[in-house]
Design a protein around this motif. Structure first.
Motif, PDB file in Angstrom:
ATOM      1  N   GLN A  67       0.824  -1.220   0.000  1.00 11.29           N
ATOM      2  CA  GLN A  67       0.000   0.000   0.000  1.00 11.29           C
ATOM      3  C   GLN A  67       0.856   1.267   0.000  1.00 11.29           C
ATOM      4  N   LEU A  68       1.616   1.444  -1.039  1.00 12.10           N
ATOM      5  CA  LEU A  68       2.587   2.535  -1.091  1.00 12.10           C
ATOM      6  C   LEU A  68       1.933   3.914  -0.940  1.00 12.10           C
ATOM      7  N   ARG A  69       0.786   4.103  -1.579  1.00 13.34           N
ATOM      8  CA  ARG A  69       0.142   5.421  -1.490  1.00 13.34           C
ATOM      9  C   ARG A  69      -0.257   5.740  -0.054  1.00 13.34           C
ATOM     10  N   GLU A  70      -0.843   4.730   0.653  1.00 11.06           N
ATOM     11  CA  GLU A  70      -1.244   4.947   2.041  1.00 11.06           C
ATOM     12  C   GLU A  70      -0.023   5.133   2.944  1.00 11.06           C
ATOM     13  N   ARG A  71       1.047   4.420   2.645  1.00  8.82           N
ATOM     14  CA  ARG A  71       2.271   4.587   3.438  1.00  8.82           C
ATOM     15  C   ARG A  71       2.843   5.995   3.256  1.00  8.82           C
ATOM     16  N   LEU A  78       3.755  11.788   9.804  1.00  4.59           N
ATOM     17  CA  LEU A  78       4.865  11.652  10.746  1.00  4.59           C
ATOM     18  C   LEU A  78       5.938  12.710  10.483  1.00  4.59           C
ATOM     19  N   HIS A  79       6.095  13.108   9.238  1.00  2.00           N
ATOM     20  CA  HIS A  79       7.070  14.150   8.891  1.00  2.00           C
ATOM     21  C   HIS A  79       6.772  15.445   9.649  1.00  2.00           C
ATOM     22  N   ARG A  80       5.495  15.723   9.847  1.00  2.00           N
ATOM     23  CA  ARG A  80       5.101  16.956  10.530  1.00  2.00           C
ATOM     24  C   ARG A  80       5.483  16.935  12.015  1.00  2.00           C
ATOM     25  N   ILE A  98       8.423   3.762   5.755  1.00  2.00           N
ATOM     26  CA  ILE A  98       7.755   4.967   6.245  1.00  2.00           C
ATOM     27  C   ILE A  98       8.744   5.953   6.862  1.00  2.00           C
ATOM     28  N   PRO A  99       9.688   5.513   7.717  1.00  2.00           N
ATOM     29  CA  PRO A  99      10.663   6.488   8.237  1.00  2.00           C
ATOM     30  C   PRO A  99      11.482   7.163   7.143  1.00  2.00           C
ATOM     31  N   PHE A 100      11.803   6.405   6.094  1.00  2.00           N
ATOM     32  CA  PHE A 100      12.537   6.990   4.967  1.00  2.00           C
ATOM     33  C   PHE A 100      11.670   8.032   4.261  1.00  2.00           C
ATOM     34  N   MET A 101      10.414   7.676   3.978  1.00  2.00           N
ATOM     35  CA  MET A 101       9.498   8.601   3.321  1.00  2.00           C
ATOM     36  C   MET A 101       9.228   9.829   4.182  1.00  2.00           C
ATOM     37  N   ALA A 102       9.269   9.642   5.516  1.00  2.00           N
ATOM     38  CA  ALA A 102       9.000  10.757   6.436  1.00  2.00           C
ATOM     39  C   ALA A 102      10.192  11.702   6.560  1.00  2.00           C
TER      40      ALA A 102
END
Length: 347
Positions: A67-71, A78-80, A98-102
């Motif tokens: 679920q890449l879009r939801e991740r 989480l970035h915020r 997710i931590p990488f994307m964040a």
């Protein structure tokens, strides 16, 4: 400056309990730390009982779901939060996404499955140096190439007497007679579950000694609990599926003893500092022992165990079938006074 750190928590209840010493060590290393944990819904009641955790974030992703879009959306939220660091406990690729994307600057974890780049503070796991799960969690609190800080404290879950009494009253329970908590389920599979007739026989033996027996588990364990209660001729009260984890924690805290398969609730009982008899079949107490100074481990140590299989590969399950109730009763009696006594609430 106060450090703000996120932990990607484990997916299993028992592992969630065993992560608490890591949280404690992170606070020791970073005074004033603001610690958040990203975890699945069924482990959130544990985090609410851990004073080290400032905030829990729901991990909505099931096992195997990409679920890449939801991740990406979750990562943006989480970035915020502007975390300084993340510690990733699961070893999967997805757990590191997710931590990488964040965009969390420092991303710590074991190398795992092709996670180079997703993590930028990777550690190589020495399984011989760190044989237990709690050690492997706690080493991630340390700086790279630093020895594990010992001794590792046992997990501890809080439970307040008022909450214990409220749950007991809701279910019409009478905690004034001493209680033995039994946890007959094990999410992993049948090769971790002591036979129902053995639990029933033990319940009868303990009832004859003046103890009431309460069975704990999720809704998935309800049929197991019903069978044990029937085989025990009513000497065991089936509470499986009648409480959430939060209420189960409060009720288990009332017990004088717990008898558990190697399961999440076994680790909950240990963290409540209840005297505990832990039953091991296909799994090993060398890797996930009950973290308690009041535990008796029962394991037959057969040549074929531990096999770590969900189902017995030899179709006989002797590691648990041959673990007779009389043997387990002796372990219970080493932890219990043989004369029933007034139960006390655990905090």
């Amino acid at each position: 400056m106060i450090k703000k750190l996120l932990v990607i928590g484990p997916s299993w209840v028992g592992d969630g309990v065993m992560a608490q010493p890591l949280y404690r060590r992170l606070h020791e290393r970073h005074p004033g730390l603001e610690l958040h944990v990203f975890a699945p819904a069924w482990t959130l009641p544990l985090l609410a009982r851990m004073p080290e955790v400032a905030k829990a974030h729901l991990n909505p992703f099931g096992h195997g779901q990409l679920q890449l879009r939801e991740r990406w959306r979750t990562a943006r939220a989480l970035h915020r939060e502007s975390f300084d660091q993340v510690v990733v406990l699961p070893n999967s690729l997805k757990a590191a996404l997710i931590p990488f994307m964040a965009g969390i600057p420092l991303r710590t974890g074991f190398t795992g499955e092709m996670r180079y780049g997703l993590l930028n503070d990777t550690r190589e796991l020495d399984e011989h140096e760190l044989p237990t799960m709690v050690e492997r969690f706690c080493i991630l609190a340390e700086a790279p190439r630093t020895a594990l800080h010992r001794p590792i404290p046992h997990p501890s879950l809080s439970s307040q007497p008022a909450a214990q009494l409220a749950v007991a009253q809701r279910l019409g329970l009478q905690p004034d007679t001493p209680i033995v908590a039994m946890c007959p389920g094990a999410e992993y599979g049948p090769a971790k579950r002591w036979p129902q007739r053995h639990f029933a026989a033990l319940a009868k033996m303990l009832s004859a000694r003046g103890y009431q027996v309460w069975l704990f588990g999720s809704a998935k364990d309800q049929q197991i609990g019903d069978a044990i209660s029937q085989l025990a001729d009513g000497c065991a009260l089936n509470l499986c599926g009648k409480t959430g984890l939060d209420e189960a924690i409060d009720l288990m805290a009332l017990a004088s003893l717990a008898v558990c398969n190697d399961s999440g609730l076994m680790h909950v009982a240990a963290a409540l500092h209840i005297p505990l008899v832990a039953l091991y079949g296909s799994s090993s107490p060398d890797f996930t022992p009950p973290l308690s100074d009041q535990a008796e481990i029962v394991s037959l140590n057969l040549d074929c165990s531990p096999c770590f299989e969900r189902n017995c590969p030899y179709q006989h399950l002797r590691c648990l079938e041959d673990m007779l109730p009389e043997r387990v009763l002796q372990s219970c009696l080493t932890l219990l006074d043989t004369t029933p006594h007034e139960t006390t609430a655990h905090k």
